[in-house]
Design a protein around this motif. Sequence first.
Motif, PDB file in Angstrom:
ATOM      1  N   GLN A 118      -1.603  71.378 -13.804  1.00  0.00           N
ATOM      2  CA  GLN A 118      -0.392  71.237 -13.591  1.00  0.00           C
ATOM      3  C   GLN A 118       0.789  72.223 -14.239  1.00  0.00           C
ATOM      4  O   GLN A 118       1.661  72.734 -13.637  1.00  0.00           O
ATOM      5  CB  GLN A 118       0.098  69.831 -13.843  1.00  0.00           C
ATOM      6  CG  GLN A 118       1.348  69.408 -13.054  1.00  0.00           C
ATOM      7  CD  GLN A 118       2.104  68.131 -13.655  1.00  0.00           C
ATOM      8  OE1 GLN A 118       1.452  67.589 -14.502  1.00  0.00           O
ATOM      9  NE2 GLN A 118       3.094  67.724 -13.052  1.00  0.00           N
ATOM     10  N   ASN A 119       0.485  72.446 -15.434  1.00  0.00           N
ATOM     11  CA  ASN A 119       1.512  73.178 -16.243  1.00  0.00           C
ATOM     12  C   ASN A 119       1.584  74.688 -15.538  1.00  0.00           C
ATOM     13  O   ASN A 119       2.423  75.356 -15.685  1.00  0.00           O
ATOM     14  CB  ASN A 119       1.255  73.265 -17.587  1.00  0.00           C
ATOM     15  CG  ASN A 119      -0.118  73.519 -18.302  1.00  0.00           C
ATOM     16  OD1 ASN A 119      -1.017  73.356 -17.481  1.00  0.00           O
ATOM     17  ND2 ASN A 119      -0.261  74.005 -19.390  1.00  0.00           N
ATOM     18  N   CYS A 120       0.435  75.071 -15.274  1.00  0.00           N
ATOM     19  CA  CYS A 120       0.147  76.527 -14.577  1.00  0.00           C
ATOM     20  C   CYS A 120       0.986  76.614 -13.237  1.00  0.00           C
ATOM     21  O   CYS A 120       1.443  77.768 -13.065  1.00  0.00           O
ATOM     22  CB  CYS A 120      -1.325  76.768 -14.624  1.00  0.00           C
ATOM     23  SG  CYS A 120      -2.065  76.688 -16.180  1.00  0.00           S
ATOM     24  N   ILE A 121       0.772  75.392 -12.690  1.00  0.00           N
ATOM     25  CA  ILE A 121       1.422  75.396 -11.151  1.00  0.00           C
ATOM     26  C   ILE A 121       2.836  75.571 -11.558  1.00  0.00           C
ATOM     27  O   ILE A 121       3.528  76.416 -10.736  1.00  0.00           O
ATOM     28  CB  ILE A 121       1.265  74.308 -10.637  1.00  0.00           C
ATOM     29  CG1 ILE A 121      -0.424  74.221 -10.185  1.00  0.00           C
ATOM     30  CG2 ILE A 121       1.728  74.158  -9.186  1.00  0.00           C
ATOM     31  CD1 ILE A 121      -0.926  72.660  -9.683  1.00  0.00           C
ATOM     32  N   GLU A 122       3.571  75.061 -12.544  1.00  0.00           N
ATOM     33  CA  GLU A 122       4.883  75.101 -12.588  1.00  0.00           C
ATOM     34  C   GLU A 122       5.219  76.165 -13.795  1.00  0.00           C
ATOM     35  O   GLU A 122       6.480  76.129 -14.235  1.00  0.00           O
ATOM     36  CB  GLU A 122       5.200  73.589 -13.463  1.00  0.00           C
ATOM     37  CG  GLU A 122       5.173  72.405 -12.506  1.00  0.00           C
ATOM     38  CD  GLU A 122       5.276  70.956 -13.015  1.00  0.00           C
ATOM     39  OE1 GLU A 122       5.713  71.216 -14.530  1.00  0.00           O
ATOM     40  OE2 GLU A 122       5.067  70.255 -12.504  1.00  0.00           O
ATOM     41  N   CYS A 123       4.281  77.120 -14.266  1.00  0.00           N
ATOM     42  CA  CYS A 123       4.749  77.788 -15.210  1.00  0.00           C
ATOM     43  C   CYS A 123       5.711  79.097 -14.928  1.00  0.00           C
ATOM     44  O   CYS A 123       5.888  79.430 -13.890  1.00  0.00           O
ATOM     45  CB  CYS A 123       3.302  78.794 -15.546  1.00  0.00           C
ATOM     46  SG  CYS A 123       3.604  79.841 -16.850  1.00  0.00           S
ATOM     47  N   ILE A 124       6.684  79.051 -15.778  1.00  0.00           N
ATOM     48  CA  ILE A 124       7.738  80.050 -15.767  1.00  0.00           C
ATOM     49  C   ILE A 124       7.490  81.157 -16.792  1.00  0.00           C
ATOM     50  O   ILE A 124       8.189  82.315 -16.567  1.00  0.00           O
ATOM     51  CB  ILE A 124       9.119  79.429 -15.927  1.00  0.00           C
ATOM     52  CG1 ILE A 124       9.036  78.850 -17.128  1.00  0.00           C
ATOM     53  CG2 ILE A 124       9.249  78.385 -14.990  1.00  0.00           C
ATOM     54  CD1 ILE A 124      10.521  78.252 -17.360  1.00  0.00           C
ATOM     55  N   TYR A 125       6.759  81.254 -17.417  1.00  0.00           N
ATOM     56  CA  TYR A 125       6.462  82.578 -18.182  1.00  0.00           C
ATOM     57  C   TYR A 125       4.861  82.943 -18.263  1.00  0.00           C
ATOM     58  O   TYR A 125       4.294  82.575 -19.385  1.00  0.00           O
ATOM     59  CB  TYR A 125       7.062  82.321 -19.804  1.00  0.00           C
ATOM     60  CG  TYR A 125       8.468  82.466 -19.701  1.00  0.00           C
ATOM     61  CD1 TYR A 125       9.229  83.359 -19.546  1.00  0.00           C
ATOM     62  CD2 TYR A 125       9.060  81.310 -19.897  1.00  0.00           C
ATOM     63  CE1 TYR A 125      10.350  83.519 -19.599  1.00  0.00           C
ATOM     64  CE2 TYR A 125      10.642  81.333 -19.994  1.00  0.00           C
ATOM     65  CZ  TYR A 125      11.229  82.395 -19.782  1.00  0.00           C
ATOM     66  OH  TYR A 125      12.807  82.629 -19.798  1.00  0.00           O
ATOM     67  N   PRO A 126       4.266  83.199 -17.230  1.00  0.00           N
ATOM     68  CA  PRO A 126       2.789  83.764 -17.302  1.00  0.00           C
ATOM     69  C   PRO A 126       2.608  84.777 -17.902  1.00  0.00           C
ATOM     70  O   PRO A 126       1.449  85.277 -18.701  1.00  0.00           O
ATOM     71  CB  PRO A 126       2.543  83.804 -16.053  1.00  0.00           C
ATOM     72  CG  PRO A 126       3.854  84.348 -15.209  1.00  0.00           C
ATOM     73  CD  PRO A 126       5.152  83.382 -16.056  1.00  0.00           C
ATOM     74  N   ASN A 127       3.439  85.747 -17.973  1.00  0.00           N
ATOM     75  CA  ASN A 127       3.406  86.967 -18.921  1.00  0.00           C
ATOM     76  C   ASN A 127       3.794  86.885 -20.399  1.00  0.00           C
ATOM     77  O   ASN A 127       4.668  86.141 -20.895  1.00  0.00           O
ATOM     78  CB  ASN A 127       4.393  88.179 -18.249  1.00  0.00           C
ATOM     79  CG  ASN A 127       4.274  88.480 -16.865  1.00  0.00           C
ATOM     80  OD1 ASN A 127       3.113  88.573 -16.618  1.00  0.00           O
ATOM     81  ND2 ASN A 127       5.345  88.122 -16.144  1.00  0.00           N
ATOM     82  N   PRO A 128       2.797  87.389 -21.594  1.00  0.00           N
ATOM     83  CA  PRO A 128       3.233  87.033 -22.726  1.00  0.00           C
ATOM     84  C   PRO A 128       4.604  87.679 -23.039  1.00  0.00           C
ATOM     85  O   PRO A 128       4.983  88.733 -22.507  1.00  0.00           O
ATOM     86  CB  PRO A 128       2.000  87.941 -23.543  1.00  0.00           C
ATOM     87  CG  PRO A 128       0.894  87.874 -22.505  1.00  0.00           C
ATOM     88  CD  PRO A 128       1.756  87.915 -21.101  1.00  0.00           C
ATOM     89  N   VAL A 129       5.132  86.891 -24.197  1.00  0.00           N
ATOM     90  CA  VAL A 129       6.510  87.471 -24.523  1.00  0.00           C
ATOM     91  C   VAL A 129       6.516  88.253 -25.813  1.00  0.00           C
ATOM     92  O   VAL A 129       7.579  88.789 -26.246  1.00  0.00           O
ATOM     93  CB  VAL A 129       7.717  86.051 -24.855  1.00  0.00           C
ATOM     94  CG1 VAL A 129       7.927  85.648 -23.342  1.00  0.00           C
ATOM     95  CG2 VAL A 129       6.900  84.946 -25.548  1.00  0.00           C
ATOM     96  N   VAL A 130       5.171  88.314 -26.591  1.00  0.00           N
ATOM     97  CA  VAL A 130       4.909  89.063 -27.558  1.00  0.00           C
ATOM     98  C   VAL A 130       3.557  89.511 -27.548  1.00  0.00           C
ATOM     99  O   VAL A 130       2.707  88.927 -27.230  1.00  0.00           O
ATOM    100  CB  VAL A 130       5.385  88.425 -28.944  1.00  0.00           C
ATOM    101  CG1 VAL A 130       4.590  86.900 -28.978  1.00  0.00           C
ATOM    102  CG2 VAL A 130       5.156  89.039 -30.138  1.00  0.00           C
ATOM    103  N   PHE A 131       3.356  90.733 -27.708  1.00  0.00           N
ATOM    104  CA  PHE A 131       1.864  91.141 -27.689  1.00  0.00           C
ATOM    105  C   PHE A 131       2.088  92.619 -28.502  1.00  0.00           C
ATOM    106  O   PHE A 131       3.143  93.268 -28.390  1.00  0.00           O
ATOM    107  CB  PHE A 131       1.453  91.344 -26.356  1.00  0.00           C
ATOM    108  CG  PHE A 131       2.311  92.155 -25.475  1.00  0.00           C
ATOM    109  CD1 PHE A 131       2.279  93.598 -25.145  1.00  0.00           C
ATOM    110  CD2 PHE A 131       3.636  91.442 -24.718  1.00  0.00           C
ATOM    111  CE1 PHE A 131       2.999  94.275 -24.348  1.00  0.00           C
ATOM    112  CE2 PHE A 131       4.148  92.191 -23.729  1.00  0.00           C
ATOM    113  CZ  PHE A 131       4.080  93.477 -23.635  1.00  0.00           C
ATOM    114  N   ASP A 132       0.787  93.072 -28.751  1.00  0.00           N
ATOM    115  CA  ASP A 132       0.624  94.553 -29.173  1.00  0.00           C
ATOM    116  C   ASP A 132       0.036  95.586 -27.863  1.00  0.00           C
ATOM    117  O   ASP A 132       0.401  96.809 -27.918  1.00  0.00           O
ATOM    118  CB  ASP A 132      -0.286  94.520 -30.282  1.00  0.00           C
ATOM    119  CG  ASP A 132       0.441  93.813 -31.669  1.00  0.00           C
ATOM    120  OD1 ASP A 132       1.557  94.482 -31.924  1.00  0.00           O
ATOM    121  OD2 ASP A 132      -0.135  93.210 -32.153  1.00  0.00           O
TER     122      ASP A 132
END
Length: 286
Positions: A118-132
């Motif tokens: 359910q959290n994936c259906i409602e997800c608003i940040y599927p893209n990582p906000v911090v990464f290398d």
Amino acid sequence: MDYTNQIREIASKLFAEDKIDVFIGYRMTGFDENQVPALIRDPKEVSKLVFTDKSVFNLTNYLKQDHTRNKRIGLVVKGCDSRALNLLLTECQVKRENLHIVGIPCKGVVDENGNKMQNCIECIYPNPVVFDEMIDGTLTGLEEPPYQVNADIQNIAAMNLVERRAYFEEVFESCIRCNACRHSCPMCYCAKCCIDQETSTLYHGANTTSSAFHALMTWSLHLAGRCVDCRNCEKACPSHLPLHLLHKWNERVIYENFQEHLAGVHEGDRGAFYKYSMKDPDDFIM
Ligand code: SF4
Ligand code: SF4
Ligand code: SF4
Ligand code: SF4
């Protein structure tokens, strides 16, 4: 969503270049189609790593453990996991220079029955906000829909205080106060926890419905403005309690009363309670 080969290549390269001591990813359980977290220390074991829509756990929970603290870590993060990592960085629980973060533009994970969570259906940040680095070397820029409050939370919002308390008491009546939820939450890292049964000075240790309810309420308030909706806690709960109802309720309250705050989205954002003002409204408190 299958990034198994890419994850293995990246982990191998990081070990070969002597950039990490441990790589934290996922491996198969060995007895069914599900996965568990894997802490890989030996480059020869990189072939155990997998990543698919069954890579459900938030691996940042392992950064608070003694066996990874002060090590050089390679780590896989989905969008929600990266928000937890942002918070751990902001709250000085991990050192950025010790991490190599591999970001997954996440298309959602599934539960044991193969249904999208359910959290994936409602997800608003599927893209990582911090990464290398991102998988495939590109940020695919998955859609980031606007924040919405779902029907369950609208239903809770329509209750008055007495009704809301009775509702939460009923929903969480079968909590056995095992603390699996707290241990599974990346944002719960206190060496001495105030709701711990053996050491708490606030709550008695008995497993009564009342003590369990109050401990849960306290726990949820410690996550208010810090919960990233990864559902690690729910996956761990032996009573299968819908803990997201508490967290999503708090999230909605924080969002509407603290300048549309959502946890871990921006690096260095110390959270809603640092934005405290005497003018803040107080008619929303449970
Ligand atoms: S909540 Fe979003 S980022 Fe997290 S697993 Fe689901 S789709 Fe991926
Ligand atoms: S409270 Fe649960 S959903 Fe929220 S960050 Fe912790 S583990 Fe994730
Ligand atoms: S419940 Fe509160 S005191 Fe306990 S570990 Fe979590 S944040 Fe710390
Ligand atoms: S994991 Fe479930 S049963 Fe255990 S303390 Fe948390 S809510 Fe209660």
